[in-house]
Motif scaffolding. Structure first.
Motif, short mmCIF file in Angstrom:
data_model
loop_
_atom_site.label_atom_id
_atom_site.label_comp_id
_atom_site.label_asym_id
_atom_site.label_seq_id
_atom_site.Cartn_x
_atom_site.Cartn_y
_atom_site.Cartn_z
N LEU A 660 0.73 -1.28 -0.11
CA LEU A 660 -0.03 -0.11 -0.18
C LEU A 660 0.69 1.43 0.00
CD1 LEU A 660 -3.00 -1.01 2.57
CD2 LEU A 660 -2.65 -1.17 0.16
N ASP A 661 0.11 2.11 -0.54
CA ASP A 661 0.74 3.70 -0.52
C ASP A 661 1.01 3.93 0.98
OD1 ASP A 661 1.17 6.27 -1.98
OD2 ASP A 661 0.14 6.69 -0.26
N GLY A 662 2.05 4.59 1.33
CA GLY A 662 2.44 5.09 2.56
C GLY A 662 1.37 5.77 3.25
N GLN A 663 0.79 6.91 2.64
CA GLN A 663 -0.46 7.63 3.26
C GLN A 663 -1.64 6.84 3.61
OE1 GLN A 663 -0.53 11.15 3.07
NE2 GLN A 663 -2.68 11.36 4.04
N VAL A 664 -1.71 5.93 2.48
CA VAL A 664 -2.90 4.87 2.90
C VAL A 664 -2.76 3.93 4.16
CG1 VAL A 664 -4.23 2.96 1.78
CG2 VAL A 664 -3.51 4.98 0.38
N ARG A 665 -1.72 3.51 4.11
CA ARG A 665 -1.40 2.70 5.04
C ARG A 665 -1.42 3.41 6.58
NH1 ARG A 665 4.74 0.17 4.92
NH2 ARG A 665 4.38 1.16 2.76
N LYS A 666 -1.09 4.65 6.67
CA LYS A 666 -0.93 5.22 7.85
C LYS A 666 -2.53 5.45 8.32
CE LYS A 666 0.36 9.51 7.88
NZ LYS A 666 1.28 10.65 7.22
N GLU A 667 -3.61 5.68 7.25
CA GLU A 667 -4.80 6.09 7.58
C GLU A 667 -5.75 4.97 7.63
OE1 GLU A 667 -6.66 9.35 5.46
OE2 GLU A 667 -4.74 10.04 4.68
N MET A 668 -5.20 3.85 7.21
CA MET A 668 -6.22 2.38 7.08
C MET A 668 -5.98 1.62 8.43
SD MET A 668 -7.05 0.07 4.10
CE MET A 668 -7.74 1.56 3.02
#
Ligand SMILES: *[C@@H]1O[C@H](CO)[C@@H](O)[C@H](O)[C@H]1NC(C)=O
Ligand SMILES: *[C@@H]1O[C@H](CO)[C@@H](O)[C@H](O)[C@H]1NC(C)=O
Ligand SMILES: *[C@@H]1O[C@H](CO)[C@@H](O)[C@H](O)[C@H]1NC(C)=O
Ligand SMILES: *[C@@H]1O[C@H](CO)[C@@H](O)[C@H](O)[C@H]1NC(C)=O
Ligand SMILES: *[C@@H]1O[C@H](CO)[C@@H](O)[C@H](O)[C@H]1NC(C)=O
Ligand SMILES: *[C@@H]1O[C@H](CO)[C@@H](O)[C@H](O)[C@H]1NC(C)=O
Length: 757
Positions: A660-668
């Motif tokens: 996953l994209d870093g930003q997505v991983r952070k938020e999910m």
């Protein structure tokens, strides 16, 4: 042949008529015939004049002037009846400059009045007004109240100048110490100056000497009077100051009233324009743009020969004067901006050759055109027939019939959809100029265009169609034209009277999703919520299209490059039914596959049967791309593989989170990740039957998005029951998604598809 010769002669005659006046320029007159046009070095232009019959006589004074040149040098120009001295007159600005002595009062060292002069100026019932924009009232000396009154003796404007001890005295602008100034109102035609003296105080020595001191008041041109060096303070003499007068034709209030009486109207030259006066009633005239001269005289305005005014209209190329304007072009064989120095650059040989060819071509065309003209009637009929043929060939008749019948059935349902003519689209795209190209795809070229009503549109020039597809095409057009969904790029119309049909779509400004994800520019808004919203909106659009007609409208080429984003990053799916316009023979399919490799339904590859589940598969890839930020086929990593196979392999190994994209991983959170993995996995199942319907995908994405947005939906969120039930997971509980090697078509190395090369 005789007819052709006659035509040629006519053309030449026309040429002579058009060109002759431009080459033989006349100097327009400034005064009436037989009248003096100057006094000393001052030009006297009509409506001003010296002597009977030479000035405009409309009951208002001021246009009649007198020139006193006997024994005087330079000669003195005065306004008849007022005796005011004029130094300047301008038709263009509507201004005149007059001179008037300052009003003065002088006192002895003991404070007694020694001497005074008073100079007033009356311009009542004349064409002049004191310019409120360019004049001001100034009072000098202290303590001193200077003011002026109008013709009825009422106060108009004034100011008070005070004294300070000399060691505190402030040099510099005229702001109230030793000197003061004030603005004057508009529409003033009488200047009656007054000075009010006050007993000198001990401070007044700052600006007085033991000798006589004088106080002054005068109306003066703003630019002329500067009070920086206090040069005026020592003066005891008379001096004249310039002031600016605004003049206008004032026997009628304004242009609209003046236009009623043609005999009295002052704007005489053809094309001259009337401008309402800004200071007082009346109007003035001006020559049209590109002309100068005297608009108050018949034939008084003359074309400006811009080519002879190199300073104002620089031209370093070939300058050609035209009535009201001019053209400036680079010499033959060069191109660029001729108005800049060294702006013309030699063209390369190819375009020079091209130009020659075009030149010859145009020459030949012109000769052909002559013949063509003679046979115009015949040819025109033939042309219309050809267009009609294309129109019919492209299914226009069927489309029109269907539109008509549909409109009958459902009250203007197809309104808004338009059949464009070829000319309209040629005009809109600047003849399909290369700089209008928005993109090139497997199905054709997309141009940006601006329609006559300023609507910006995207125009798609499709490739050739098979005969058999034509009926299908018309049907497709009709259906697409009815679709009005906020997440589907709207089809505005089509053009059928040409060989290759063209489609006209609404223009979506913010580029493609592909660009958004993989473009060079950094995107600020790549939050999970934005990604999920784009996914949900795209899914909704596809679901809508799948369910809105029977048989369903399939997209056939879902990919991030076909999802457009508007200014608010709202997704708009484009290119519906594109597959219908695509070539269908085997060889070209191969080419097509190459273009969308990575998105293609593996089942479709085997069966060549496009279904709604093919779109679901492709959408799964898009969703994956949104979540990972990686391209559908990525050649940059250590292993060159399709995104799907990488994802499936990672899921099996339990390491898919890393993709996953870093930003997505952070938020999910973990549940959201599980849900989204579940959706993707089902979408990209090898078997079409196992894939969910587009509608379900859309609903699940929307639910996921709501879940993510709930206040407690932060990363690593808890396992609350609400969170769980939002996914409706209980329905699926117990169903394990396991992957066997047979389930995934491995696109290892992307080389499986080399058949396309
Ligand atoms: C006319 O000549 C006088 C000097 O003789 C000069 O000061 C003035 O500027 C000239 N006016 C114009 C409009 O050229
Ligand atoms: C002005 O006159 C007075 C007496 O008459 C004298 O004292 C003073 O110095 C003079 N001031 C100047 C500036 O000449
Ligand atoms: C004003 O007059 C005084 C005395 O007469 C002199 O010293 C001074 O230089 C004058 N100022 C100007 C600006 O001429
Ligand atoms: C105006 O001032 C000039 C000096 O600049 C003088 O010769 C003339 O007599 C004055 N005119 C009047 C009317 O005071
Ligand atoms: C022009 O002047 C006439 C007559 O004085 C007046 O009735 C009219 O309102 C004026 N029009 C404008 C646009 O000022
Ligand atoms: C038009 O203007 C002329 C000249 O000023 C005048 O004699 C005539 O009466 C005016 N006509 C009308 C209708 O106002």
């Amino acid at each position: 042949m005789a007819l052709a010769a006659a035509l040629l002669f006519l053309l030449m005659l026309l040429h002579v008529l058009v060109v002759a006046p431009a080459s033989a320029r006349r100097r327009p007159p400034v005064a009436r015939p037989g009248c003096r046009d100057s006094c000393g070095n001052i030009t006297v232009s009509y409506p001003f004049g010296i002597g009977a019959g030479c000035y405009r006589n409309d009951g208002q004074q001021g246009f009649q002037l007198e020139c006193h040149d006997s024994g005087l040098f330079p000669p003195r120009l005065t306004v008849s009846g007022f005796d005011h001295h004029l130094a300047d007159l301008s038709l263009a600005s509507g201004e005149a400059r007059a001179y008037l002595n300052a009003t003065r009062e002088c006192f002895s060292s003991t404070g007694g009045l020694v001497d005074r002069t008073n100079s007033y100026m009356s311009l009542q019932y004349s064409v002049y007004r004191f310019s409120d924009a360019k004049n001001r009232l100034v009072a000098l000396g202290c303590p001193n109240l200077g003011y002026f009154v109008d013709g009825d003796g009422y106060y108009v404007s004034g100011c008070m100048s005070v004294c300070r001890p000399s060691r505190y005295a402030m040099p510099g602008p005229c702001t109230g110490v030793g000197c003061c100034q004030s603005e004057i109102p508009a529409d003033i035609s009488f200047f009656g100056p007054y000075l009010r003296n006050f007993p000198p105080s001990k401070d007044s020595t700052a600006f007085t000497t033991n000798a006589t001191s004088c106080h002054y008041v005068f109306l003066v041109e703003d630019e002329w009077f500067t009070y920086t060096d206090r040069v005026f303070l020592n003066r005891t003499d008379d001096f004249a100051v310039p002031l600016v007068l605004d003049w206008a034709v004032r026997n009628i209030d304004n242009c609209s009233a003046a236009g009623q009486n043609a005999t009295d109207f002052a704007c005489r030259s053809v094309g001259s324009q009337c401008v309402d006066a800004t200071n007082g009633p009346g109007y003035r005239c001006s020559c049209p743009k590109g002309y100068d001269g005297n608009p108050y005289l018949d034939r008084g305005c003359a074309d400006i020969d811009e080519c002879h005014l190199k300073d104002e209209y620089p031209c370093y190329g070939v300058c050609t004067n035209t009535p009201g304007s001019h053209t400036c072009q680079c010499p033959p064989g060069t191109s660029g901006g001729a108005t800049a120095k060294n702006g013309c650059r030699p063209k390369d040989n190819f375009s020079l050759a091209l130009k020659t060819v075009v030149g010859v071509g145009v020459g030949v065309f012109m000769s052909v055109f002559m013949c063509f003209w003679l046979y115009l009637g015949f040819q025109k009929r033939k042309l219309i027939k050809a267009k009609q043929n294309f129109f019919e060939h492209n299914g226009g008749v069927i489309l029109q019939q269907q539109m008509r019948s549909h409109r009958g059935a459902a009250e203007g349902g197809a309104s808004g959809f338009k059949i464009f003519s070829e000319q309209e689209l040629v005009k809109a795209t600047n003849n399909f100029a290369a700089d209008q190209v928005l993109g090139r795809g497997g199905h054709g070229i997309v141009y940006k265009g601006v329609l006559e009503d300023k609507t910006v549109v995207a125009i798609k020039k499709s490739k050739m169609m098979e005969e058999s597809d034509i009926k299908e095409f018309a049907r497709e057009m009709l259906i697409l034209s009815q679709i009005n969904h906020r997440n589907v790029v709207k089809l505005l119309g089509c053009c059928l009277d040409i060989e290759v049909p063209m489609l006209v779509y609404e223009y979506v400004s913010n580029g493609t999703l592909y660009h958004f994800l993989h473009g060079k520019e950094l995107n600020t808004d790549t939050t999970l919520d934005t990604r999920l919203r784009i996914a949900a909106e795209s899914a909704e659009a596809l679901a809508y299209m799948h369910s809105s007609a029977s048989p369903p409208i399939l997209h056939g080429d879902v990919k991030t490059a076909n999802i457009l984003l508007d200014n608010n990053l709202t997704a708009k799916v484009s290119d519906f039914g594109a597959s219908k316009l695509a070539p269908s023979d085997e060889v070209q399919i191969a080419t097509l596959v190459q273009g969308t490799c990575g998105y293609l339904d593996p089942e479709y590859l085997m069966t060549c049967q496009l279904t709604d589940k093919s779109d679901v598969y492709s959408f799964g890839v898009v969703l994956l791309e949104l979540l990972t930020g990686k391209k559908a086929i990525c050649f940059s990593g250590p292993e060159d593989r399709s995104l799907v196979s990488r994802f499936v392999a990672a899921t099996k190994a339990g390491t898919h989170e890393k993709l996953l994209d870093g930003q997505v991983r952070k938020e999910m959170g973990p549940e959201a990740l599980e849900e989204v993995t579940h959706i993707v996995t089902r979408c990209v199942s090898v078997s079409g039957e196992e894939r969910p319907a587009m509608k379900e995908v859309a609903e699940r994405l929307e639910a996921l998005r709501r879940y993510q947005r709930r206040p407690w939906g932060q990363a690593g969120g808890n396992d609350s029951e609400e969170g769980q039930s939002l996914f409706g997971r209980d329905m699926e509980r117990g169903v394990e998604y396991m992957f066997g090697p047979q389930d995934v078509l491995d696109l290892e190395g992307g080389s499986t598809y080399t058949l396309s090369l």
